[in-house]
Design a protein around this motif. Structure first.
Motif, PDB file in Angstrom:
ATOM      1  N   LEU A  50       0.912  -1.234   0.094  1.00  0.00           N
ATOM      2  CA  LEU A  50       0.170  -0.146   0.034  1.00  0.00           C
ATOM      3  C   LEU A  50       1.200   1.219  -0.338  1.00  0.00           C
ATOM      4  CD1 LEU A  50      -2.972  -1.362   2.230  1.00  0.00           C
ATOM      5  CD2 LEU A  50      -3.300  -0.710   0.204  1.00  0.00           C
ATOM      6  N   ARG A  51       0.188   2.537  -1.220  1.00  0.00           N
ATOM      7  CA  ARG A  51       0.983   3.552  -1.352  1.00  0.00           C
ATOM      8  C   ARG A  51       0.355   5.299  -0.748  1.00  0.00           C
ATOM      9  NH1 ARG A  51       4.010   4.594  -6.265  1.00  0.00           N
ATOM     10  NH2 ARG A  51       5.865   2.982  -5.715  1.00  0.00           N
ATOM     11  N   THR A  97      -6.259   5.530   5.136  1.00  0.00           N
ATOM     12  CA  THR A  97      -6.819   4.827   4.103  1.00  0.00           C
ATOM     13  C   THR A  97      -5.757   3.726   5.490  1.00  0.00           C
ATOM     14  OG1 THR A  97      -7.080   5.276   1.829  1.00  0.00           O
ATOM     15  CG2 THR A  97      -7.022   2.243   2.952  1.00  0.00           C
ATOM     16  N   ILE A  98      -7.733   2.874   6.170  1.00  0.00           N
ATOM     17  CA  ILE A  98      -6.785   1.309   7.087  1.00  0.00           C
ATOM     18  C   ILE A  98      -7.259   0.559   6.400  1.00  0.00           C
ATOM     19  CG2 ILE A  98      -7.544   2.603   8.911  1.00  0.00           C
ATOM     20  CD1 ILE A  98      -9.483   1.463   9.315  1.00  0.00           C
ATOM     21  N   ILE A 107      -6.857  -4.008  12.115  1.00  0.00           N
ATOM     22  CA  ILE A 107      -6.210  -4.065  11.332  1.00  0.00           C
ATOM     23  C   ILE A 107      -5.301  -4.235  10.902  1.00  0.00           C
ATOM     24  CG2 ILE A 107      -5.634  -1.017  10.588  1.00  0.00           C
ATOM     25  CD1 ILE A 107      -7.763  -0.389  12.888  1.00  0.00           C
ATOM     26  N   GLU A 108      -4.573  -3.896   9.632  1.00  0.00           N
ATOM     27  CA  GLU A 108      -2.996  -4.880   9.212  1.00  0.00           C
ATOM     28  C   GLU A 108      -2.403  -3.559   8.918  1.00  0.00           C
ATOM     29  OE1 GLU A 108      -4.339  -9.355   7.691  1.00  0.00           O
ATOM     30  OE2 GLU A 108      -4.874  -7.742   6.367  1.00  0.00           O
ATOM     31  N   ALA A 109      -3.481  -3.108   8.299  1.00  0.00           N
ATOM     32  CA  ALA A 109      -2.086  -1.138   8.080  1.00  0.00           C
ATOM     33  C   ALA A 109      -2.969   0.467   7.823  1.00  0.00           C
ATOM     34  CB  ALA A 109      -1.534  -1.348   6.315  1.00  0.00           C
ATOM     35  N   GLU A 110      -2.012   1.199   8.034  1.00  0.00           N
ATOM     36  CA  GLU A 110      -2.866   2.606   8.409  1.00  0.00           C
ATOM     37  C   GLU A 110      -1.580   3.311   7.317  1.00  0.00           C
ATOM     38  OE1 GLU A 110      -4.982   5.149  11.708  1.00  0.00           O
ATOM     39  OE2 GLU A 110      -3.878   3.596  12.347  1.00  0.00           O
ATOM     40  N   ILE A 111      -2.429   3.764   6.448  1.00  0.00           N
ATOM     41  CA  ILE A 111      -1.873   5.003   5.788  1.00  0.00           C
ATOM     42  C   ILE A 111      -2.519   6.308   5.919  1.00  0.00           C
ATOM     43  CG2 ILE A 111      -1.772   5.670   3.345  1.00  0.00           C
ATOM     44  CD1 ILE A 111      -0.465   3.484   3.667  1.00  0.00           C
ATOM     45  N   LEU A 112      -1.673   7.005   6.081  1.00  0.00           N
ATOM     46  CA  LEU A 112      -1.306   8.433   6.771  1.00  0.00           C
ATOM     47  C   LEU A 112      -0.294   9.677   6.515  1.00  0.00           C
ATOM     48  CD1 LEU A 112      -1.481   7.732  10.702  1.00  0.00           C
ATOM     49  CD2 LEU A 112      -3.682   8.175   9.484  1.00  0.00           C
ATOM     50  N   GLN A 116       4.486   6.774   1.683  1.00  0.00           N
ATOM     51  CA  GLN A 116       4.148   6.113   2.624  1.00  0.00           C
ATOM     52  C   GLN A 116       3.979   4.451   2.281  1.00  0.00           C
ATOM     53  OE1 GLN A 116       1.244   6.238   5.441  1.00  0.00           O
ATOM     54  NE2 GLN A 116       2.375   4.476   7.067  1.00  0.00           N
ATOM     55  N   GLU A 117       4.564   4.090   2.396  1.00  0.00           N
ATOM     56  CA  GLU A 117       4.761   2.529   1.830  1.00  0.00           C
ATOM     57  C   GLU A 117       4.643   1.610   2.817  1.00  0.00           C
ATOM     58  OE1 GLU A 117       7.109   1.443  -1.524  1.00  0.00           O
ATOM     59  OE2 GLU A 117       6.630   2.952  -2.844  1.00  0.00           O
TER      60      GLU A 117
END
Length: 334
Positions: A50-51, A97-98, A107-112, A116-117
């Motif tokens: 995820l980016r 995005t989560i 929750i496995e990832a969170e992009i803030l 960010q990758e």
């Protein structure tokens, strides 16, 4: 962008690549009839990454992207050659995005942040070739490792709008009108409930070239925490706002009761929301004289700052910007 183009929830099937198998091979050439093991390692399976992309504000581009399958790693080969890694898949998503697993809800990832990758699903590790297992007592191992399998499953991508200030209020409280006046955003404005069906973002130009982001969120109703009205679709977007501006119209029957209903819905959905900074703005203040303003102010909570504003006449709008900027930039208590 039309309302139907705002997609904040996507369900997709994801599978990272399997690792390539290690090779079991022995050196053979015209000069070597019975050489030692030279089987290479398998390549790693492709990751799903995820980016963050600050230019995106919706998951619309993923609407028909239902299966995300990363490439498998290639097997190893002779002469100690390692197989190629599987090609990674990069999914660009808006900030806020989560990523969740459907089965566990975790929750496995969170992009803030922009660019960010995060490796969401790791590809399987490639297996070792038989050259790795040669020892002085076992100089001709005939076995090699298989590659590790990738990870697969149904996943969710969920967007929670990132904004400095969130506008909270009942339908027709004047949130869209306020946003259109203090920013360059052009939300739909009409004289009926739930004109705004999706969050609208705008940048507020402040003094000395400074600015902050404000979000007009769909109107809340009593019972929203239980799913009434727009329910959780509205409430989850409030979680990321640093400051909540409660907009209550001047012609409300009971301003304090309306504020309390809004507060109760936030608390029922997520009690942590009550830790945010609050401000109350009484909209349509051009309808009020000084006596009515004093009476309304007397019934509002004493510990929460309030202002009287009018998006039509511009009354109190600069003071509102000043107050919001001070809340956003107040010193962090130790």
């Amino acid at each position: 962008m039309p309302d139907n183009n705002f997609i904040d929830y996507i369900r997709i099937f994801c599978r990272s690549g399997h690792g390539g198998a290690g090779a079991s091979h022995f050196m053979r050439n015209k000069l070597t009839a019975k050489g030692g093991p030279d089987g290479g390692n398998g390549g790693r399976g492709g990751h799903i990454i995820l980016r963050g992309n600050a230019n995106l504000w919706t998951l619309l581009h993923l609407r028909y992207y239902k299966n995300v399958l990363a490439q498998n790693g290639e097997p190893g080969s002779k002469n100690n050659c390692t197989g190629h890694d599987g090609e990674d898949i990069i999914i660009e998503v808006p900030l806020g995005t989560i990523a969740k697993d459907e089965a566990t809800g975790a929750i496995e990832a969170e992009i803030l942040e922009d660019k960010q990758e995060i490796i969401w699903l790791r590809g399987g590790r490639g297996g070792l070739g038989n050259a790795n297992f040669a020892t002085p007592t076992n100089q001709a191992p005939e076995y090699a490792q298989p590659g590790e399998p990738g990870t697969e499953g149904w996943k969710y991508l969920e967007l929670k709008v990132l904004a400095d200030v969130g506008l909270v209020g009942f339908p027709n409280a004047g949130k869209s009108t306020l946003l259109s006046v203090i920013t360059a955003a052009k939300p739909k404005i009409a004289d009926y409930a739930f004109t705004t069906l999706v969050p609208q973002l705008g940048m507020v130009a402040y003094r000395d070239g400074k600015s902050f982001c404000i979000a007009d969120l769909p109107g809340i109703i009593e019972g929203a925490a239980e799913g009434k009205g727009l329910g959780h679709r509205f409430l989850r977007h409030i979680e990321r706002n640093a400051v909540l501006l409660f907009l209550i119209p001047a012609d409300s029957n009971d301003h304090a009761a309306e504020f309390q209903i809004l507060l109760n819905e936030l608390s029922a959905y997520n009690p942590e929301m009550l830790q945010k900074d609050f401000m109350i703005a009484i909209s349509k203040a051009d309808m009020l004289d000084e006596e009515l303003k004093a009476e309304i102010a007397n019934h509002l909570p004493k510990n929460i700052p309030h202002l009287f504003i009018s998006s039509v006449t511009g009354e109190g709008l600069m003071a509102l910007k000043d107050a919001l900027w001070q809340l956003l930039n107040k010193p962090v208590s130790a």
